[in-house]
Design a protein around this motif. Structure first.
Motif, short mmCIF file in Angstrom:
data_model
loop_
_atom_site.label_atom_id
_atom_site.label_comp_id
_atom_site.label_asym_id
_atom_site.label_seq_id
_atom_site.Cartn_x
_atom_site.Cartn_y
_atom_site.Cartn_z
N TYR A 187 0.82 -1.21 0.00
CA TYR A 187 0.00 0.00 0.00
C TYR A 187 0.86 1.26 0.00
N LEU A 188 1.94 1.25 0.77
CA LEU A 188 2.81 2.42 0.82
C LEU A 188 3.51 2.65 -0.52
N ALA A 189 3.92 1.57 -1.18
CA ALA A 189 4.55 1.70 -2.50
C ALA A 189 3.57 2.30 -3.50
N ASP A 190 2.34 1.81 -3.48
CA ASP A 190 1.31 2.38 -4.35
C ASP A 190 1.14 3.87 -4.08
N ARG A 191 1.11 4.23 -2.79
CA ARG A 191 0.86 5.64 -2.43
C ARG A 191 2.00 6.54 -2.91
N ALA A 192 3.22 6.11 -2.71
CA ALA A 192 4.36 6.92 -3.13
C ALA A 192 4.34 7.16 -4.64
N GLN A 193 4.10 6.10 -5.41
CA GLN A 193 4.08 6.24 -6.86
C GLN A 193 2.89 7.06 -7.33
N HIS A 194 1.75 6.83 -6.73
CA HIS A 194 0.52 7.53 -7.12
C HIS A 194 0.64 9.02 -6.84
N VAL A 195 1.16 9.39 -5.68
CA VAL A 195 1.33 10.81 -5.36
C VAL A 195 2.30 11.46 -6.35
#
Length: 211
Positions: free
Chosen positions: A67-75
């Motif tokens: 989830y954190l990896a998704d968030r970093a890339q998405h932001v």
């Protein structure tokens, strides 16, 4: 404006985001609707893993870091560029969901999750978080019915398959986060007709300093 929508399974986030996007655009502003996980190419791959009902073996910490990896890339790829272009960004889930689900739900340390969230989002925080509050039993009934109708029980039903006490902890987690940051959260009763719910959401949107 960066506006996030949170809530338990079946609380109506997708419907309310669509209505909110339409309302913002009628005010003459450009809006982008997106989601986590799944708002970018990496997120789509992670979403497939995270929400697949067959993946019952995921360790809570491994789940967290996906989830954190998704968030970093998405932001970096989607949210911040849209905000810099002057768009209102409406996001279906953000870090509050991680704290509620992996912290209050799974039992990971909440304070550590809050710090990791700031790191993953590079300091970006919502201007407004709309918490669609709903009894988890009612929400699960909605979500499971939706998945059954769409034939999605295997592809995106992993959290709906968890027991009611888990979802009750998640709801209490969201409410605790709202209690901690009342200036950011708008807690909206998500029961009843979607149009009536949106009337409550619209009040929160209208109170933002758009000028």
């Amino acid at each position: 404006m960066f506006i996030t929508f949170e809530g338990v399974e079946g609380s109506g986030k997708s419907t309310q985001i669509a209505l909110a996007k339409d309302w913002i655009e009628t005010q003459g502003r450009e809006a982008l609707a997106t989601r986590q996980p799944g708002g970018c190419a990496l997120g789509l791959e992670l979403r497939r893993i995270l929400l697949d009902a067959r993946n019952t073996h995921l360790d809570p910490t491994a789940e967290l870091f996906m989830y954190l990896a998704d968030r970093a890339q998405h932001v970096a790829q989607v949210v911040r560029p849209a905000l810099e272009a002057g768009k209102a960004v409406l996001c279906d889930r953000f870090h509050d969901s991680t704290v509620a689900y992996q912290g209050f739900g799974r039992g990971l340390d909440v304070e550590s999750l809050l710090g990791l969230g700031r790191l993953a989002a590079a300091g970006l925080a919502p201007d407004l978080t709309v918490l669609l509050d709903l009894d988890p039993e009612q929400g699960l009934s909605r979500a499971r019915g939706r998945n059954h109708a769409a034939g999605a029980s295997q592809s995106e039903g992993r959290f709906e398959a968890l027991d009611l006490p888990f979802h009750q902890r998640v709801r209490q987690g969201f409410l605790e986060l709202a209690r901690r940051e009342p200036a950011r959260f708008a807690v909206v009763d998500a029961s009843g007709d979607p149009v009536a719910v949106f009337a409550r959401v619209r009040q929160a949107l209208a109170a933002l300093p758009w000028a």
